[in-house]
Structures are given as structure tokens and as C-alpha cells.
Design a protein around this motif. Structure first.
Motif, PDB file in Angstrom:
ATOM      1  N   ASN A  18       0.859  -1.175   0.000  1.00  0.00           N
ATOM      2  CA  ASN A  18       0.000   0.000   0.000  1.00  0.00           C
ATOM      3  C   ASN A  18       0.900   1.231   0.000  1.00  0.00           C
ATOM      4  O   ASN A  18       1.628   1.484   0.959  1.00  0.00           O
ATOM      5  CB  ASN A  18      -0.904  -0.012   1.231  1.00  0.00           C
ATOM      6  CG  ASN A  18      -1.913   1.109   1.220  1.00  0.00           C
ATOM      7  OD1 ASN A  18      -1.758   2.090   0.510  1.00  0.00           O
ATOM      8  ND2 ASN A  18      -2.943   0.956   2.021  1.00  0.00           N
ATOM      9  N   VAL A  19       0.854   2.011  -1.065  1.00  0.00           N
ATOM     10  CA  VAL A  19       1.736   3.159  -1.250  1.00  0.00           C
ATOM     11  C   VAL A  19       1.553   4.189  -0.133  1.00  0.00           C
ATOM     12  O   VAL A  19       2.516   4.811   0.313  1.00  0.00           O
ATOM     13  CB  VAL A  19       1.481   3.804  -2.624  1.00  0.00           C
ATOM     14  CG1 VAL A  19       2.316   5.051  -2.805  1.00  0.00           C
ATOM     15  CG2 VAL A  19       1.764   2.814  -3.730  1.00  0.00           C
ATOM     16  N   ASP A  20       0.335   4.358   0.348  1.00  0.00           N
ATOM     17  CA  ASP A  20       0.056   5.360   1.376  1.00  0.00           C
ATOM     18  C   ASP A  20       0.700   5.035   2.717  1.00  0.00           C
ATOM     19  O   ASP A  20       0.851   5.925   3.553  1.00  0.00           O
ATOM     20  CB  ASP A  20      -1.453   5.523   1.575  1.00  0.00           C
ATOM     21  CG  ASP A  20      -2.142   6.042   0.330  1.00  0.00           C
ATOM     22  OD1 ASP A  20      -1.486   6.794  -0.422  1.00  0.00           O
ATOM     23  OD2 ASP A  20      -3.306   5.685   0.105  1.00  0.00           O
ATOM     24  N   ARG A  21       1.070   3.807   2.945  1.00  0.00           N
ATOM     25  CA  ARG A  21       1.644   3.395   4.227  1.00  0.00           C
ATOM     26  C   ARG A  21       3.168   3.465   4.279  1.00  0.00           C
ATOM     27  O   ARG A  21       3.761   3.327   5.336  1.00  0.00           O
ATOM     28  CB  ARG A  21       1.225   1.959   4.553  1.00  0.00           C
ATOM     29  CG  ARG A  21      -0.250   1.776   4.676  1.00  0.00           C
ATOM     30  CD  ARG A  21      -0.721   2.305   5.974  1.00  0.00           C
ATOM     31  NE  ARG A  21      -2.138   2.022   6.127  1.00  0.00           N
ATOM     32  CZ  ARG A  21      -2.821   2.404   7.161  1.00  0.00           C
ATOM     33  NH1 ARG A  21      -2.245   3.073   8.117  1.00  0.00           N
ATOM     34  NH2 ARG A  21      -4.088   2.129   7.230  1.00  0.00           N
ATOM     35  N   VAL A  22       3.818   3.676   3.144  1.00  0.00           N
ATOM     36  CA  VAL A  22       5.283   3.695   3.097  1.00  0.00           C
ATOM     37  C   VAL A  22       5.785   5.045   3.592  1.00  0.00           C
ATOM     38  O   VAL A  22       5.388   6.086   3.077  1.00  0.00           O
ATOM     39  CB  VAL A  22       5.793   3.425   1.664  1.00  0.00           C
ATOM     40  CG1 VAL A  22       7.306   3.533   1.599  1.00  0.00           C
ATOM     41  CG2 VAL A  22       5.343   2.056   1.196  1.00  0.00           C
ATOM     42  N   ASN A  23       6.657   5.015   4.615  1.00  0.00           N
ATOM     43  CA  ASN A  23       7.247   6.250   5.137  1.00  0.00           C
ATOM     44  C   ASN A  23       8.491   6.635   4.369  1.00  0.00           C
ATOM     45  O   ASN A  23       8.676   7.793   4.033  1.00  0.00           O
ATOM     46  CB  ASN A  23       7.591   6.113   6.619  1.00  0.00           C
ATOM     47  CG  ASN A  23       6.365   6.198   7.490  1.00  0.00           C
ATOM     48  OD1 ASN A  23       5.326   6.666   7.068  1.00  0.00           O
ATOM     49  ND2 ASN A  23       6.484   5.726   8.712  1.00  0.00           N
ATOM     50  N   ASP A  32      22.806  -3.171  -4.397  1.00  0.00           N
ATOM     51  CA  ASP A  32      21.701  -2.444  -5.016  1.00  0.00           C
ATOM     52  C   ASP A  32      20.578  -3.346  -5.509  1.00  0.00           C
ATOM     53  O   ASP A  32      19.694  -2.889  -6.213  1.00  0.00           O
ATOM     54  CB  ASP A  32      22.223  -1.633  -6.209  1.00  0.00           C
ATOM     55  CG  ASP A  32      23.095  -0.483  -5.769  1.00  0.00           C
ATOM     56  OD1 ASP A  32      22.948  -0.029  -4.624  1.00  0.00           O
ATOM     57  OD2 ASP A  32      23.925  -0.034  -6.573  1.00  0.00           O
ATOM     58  N   ALA A  33      20.604  -4.610  -5.168  1.00  0.00           N
ATOM     59  CA  ALA A  33      19.617  -5.546  -5.697  1.00  0.00           C
ATOM     60  C   ALA A  33      18.303  -5.541  -4.933  1.00  0.00           C
ATOM     61  O   ALA A  33      17.316  -6.074  -5.413  1.00  0.00           O
ATOM     62  CB  ALA A  33      20.187  -6.955  -5.699  1.00  0.00           C
ATOM     63  N   ALA A  34      18.270  -4.924  -3.735  1.00  0.00           N
ATOM     64  CA  ALA A  34      17.055  -4.941  -2.927  1.00  0.00           C
ATOM     65  C   ALA A  34      16.912  -3.637  -2.155  1.00  0.00           C
ATOM     66  O   ALA A  34      17.889  -2.965  -1.851  1.00  0.00           O
ATOM     67  CB  ALA A  34      17.084  -6.120  -1.958  1.00  0.00           C
ATOM     68  N   CYS A  35      15.652  -3.303  -1.836  1.00  0.00           N
ATOM     69  CA  CYS A  35      15.337  -2.109  -1.059  1.00  0.00           C
ATOM     70  C   CYS A  35      14.433  -2.492   0.099  1.00  0.00           C
ATOM     71  O   CYS A  35      13.672  -3.446   0.013  1.00  0.00           O
ATOM     72  CB  CYS A  35      14.608  -1.075  -1.908  1.00  0.00           C
ATOM     73  SG  CYS A  35      15.644  -0.313  -3.148  1.00  0.00           S
ATOM     74  N   LYS A  48      12.619  -6.696  -4.172  1.00  0.00           N
ATOM     75  CA  LYS A  48      13.652  -6.781  -5.211  1.00  0.00           C
ATOM     76  C   LYS A  48      13.622  -5.522  -6.060  1.00  0.00           C
ATOM     77  O   LYS A  48      12.550  -5.035  -6.399  1.00  0.00           O
ATOM     78  CB  LYS A  48      13.395  -8.004  -6.083  1.00  0.00           C
ATOM     79  CG  LYS A  48      14.528  -8.332  -7.041  1.00  0.00           C
ATOM     80  CD  LYS A  48      14.168  -9.469  -7.970  1.00  0.00           C
ATOM     81  CE  LYS A  48      13.961 -10.754  -7.220  1.00  0.00           C
ATOM     82  NZ  LYS A  48      13.726 -11.902  -8.109  1.00  0.00           N
ATOM     83  N   GLY A  49      14.797  -4.996  -6.394  1.00  0.00           N
ATOM     84  CA  GLY A  49      14.900  -3.823  -7.256  1.00  0.00           C
ATOM     85  C   GLY A  49      15.833  -2.790  -6.659  1.00  0.00           C
ATOM     86  O   GLY A  49      16.009  -2.725  -5.444  1.00  0.00           O
ATOM     87  N   ASN A  50      16.418  -1.978  -7.533  1.00  0.00           N
ATOM     88  CA  ASN A  50      17.293  -0.929  -7.017  1.00  0.00           C
ATOM     89  C   ASN A  50      16.452   0.256  -6.557  1.00  0.00           C
ATOM     90  O   ASN A  50      15.239   0.298  -6.759  1.00  0.00           O
ATOM     91  CB  ASN A  50      18.365  -0.531  -8.043  1.00  0.00           C
ATOM     92  CG  ASN A  50      17.806   0.108  -9.284  1.00  0.00           C
ATOM     93  OD1 ASN A  50      16.774   0.766  -9.250  1.00  0.00           O
ATOM     94  ND2 ASN A  50      18.478  -0.081 -10.406  1.00  0.00           N
ATOM     95  N   THR A  55      11.421   3.420  -6.153  1.00  0.00           N
ATOM     96  CA  THR A  55      10.804   4.733  -5.927  1.00  0.00           C
ATOM     97  C   THR A  55       9.938   5.157  -7.114  1.00  0.00           C
ATOM     98  O   THR A  55       8.893   5.760  -6.919  1.00  0.00           O
ATOM     99  CB  THR A  55      11.865   5.806  -5.620  1.00  0.00           C
ATOM    100  OG1 THR A  55      12.836   5.831  -6.650  1.00  0.00           O
ATOM    101  CG2 THR A  55      12.520   5.561  -4.283  1.00  0.00           C
ATOM    102  N   GLN A  56      10.343   4.829  -8.340  1.00  0.00           N
ATOM    103  CA  GLN A  56       9.503   5.150  -9.509  1.00  0.00           C
ATOM    104  C   GLN A  56       8.203   4.362  -9.479  1.00  0.00           C
ATOM    105  O   GLN A  56       7.140   4.892  -9.798  1.00  0.00           O
ATOM    106  CB  GLN A  56      10.278   4.842 -10.802  1.00  0.00           C
ATOM    107  CG  GLN A  56      11.342   5.850 -11.132  1.00  0.00           C
ATOM    108  CD  GLN A  56      10.743   7.217 -11.430  1.00  0.00           C
ATOM    109  OE1 GLN A  56       9.665   7.334 -12.016  1.00  0.00           O
ATOM    110  NE2 GLN A  56      11.450   8.247 -11.011  1.00  0.00           N
TER     111      GLN A  56
END
Length: 61
Positions: A18-23, A32-35, A48-50, A55-56
């Protein structure tokens, strides 16, 4: 899934966020393989992803 973005864990499991819950988003240890997506109260999930890809996806979701 309005407001949700589909990601995958480093192991390949699907994760809906849920995008609204991400601080905030930060790189996860090990390169750089994970966030890590941080939520309220210090909870986080690793996807998974840089940093740019994640962020995009959150900005467009």
C-alpha cells in the motif's frame, strides 16, 4: 488494486504494498539488488529492485 503496487521479494514471492503506508525507502544491505520499504512503527519489507526502480514504481502507483 487502487493504491497498491506489486513487488517481489528477493526470493521471488509476490508482495502487494500500500503506497500510502510507506514512510521511506532505503537500500537494503548487500548492494543495489534490494530495497527496504519502511512503514509506521519501524516495520519494513524487503523488495527486489534498485532504489530508482522501487521509488519510480511507488510514485506511479
Amino acid at each position: 488494486m487502487n493504491g497498491y503496487v506489486q513487488f517481489h521479494s528477493p526470493d521471488g514471492e509476490p508482495i502487494a504494498v500500500n503506497v500510502d503506508r510507506v514512510n521511506f525507502v532505503r537500500r537494503f544491505r548487500g548492494g543495489d539488488a534490494a530495497c527496504a520499504l519502511n512503514f509506521e512503527k519501524g516495520n519494513y519489507v524487503v523488495v527486489k529492485g534498485n532504489l530508482d526502480e522501487v521509488t519510480q514504481a511507488l510514485a506511479n502507483g
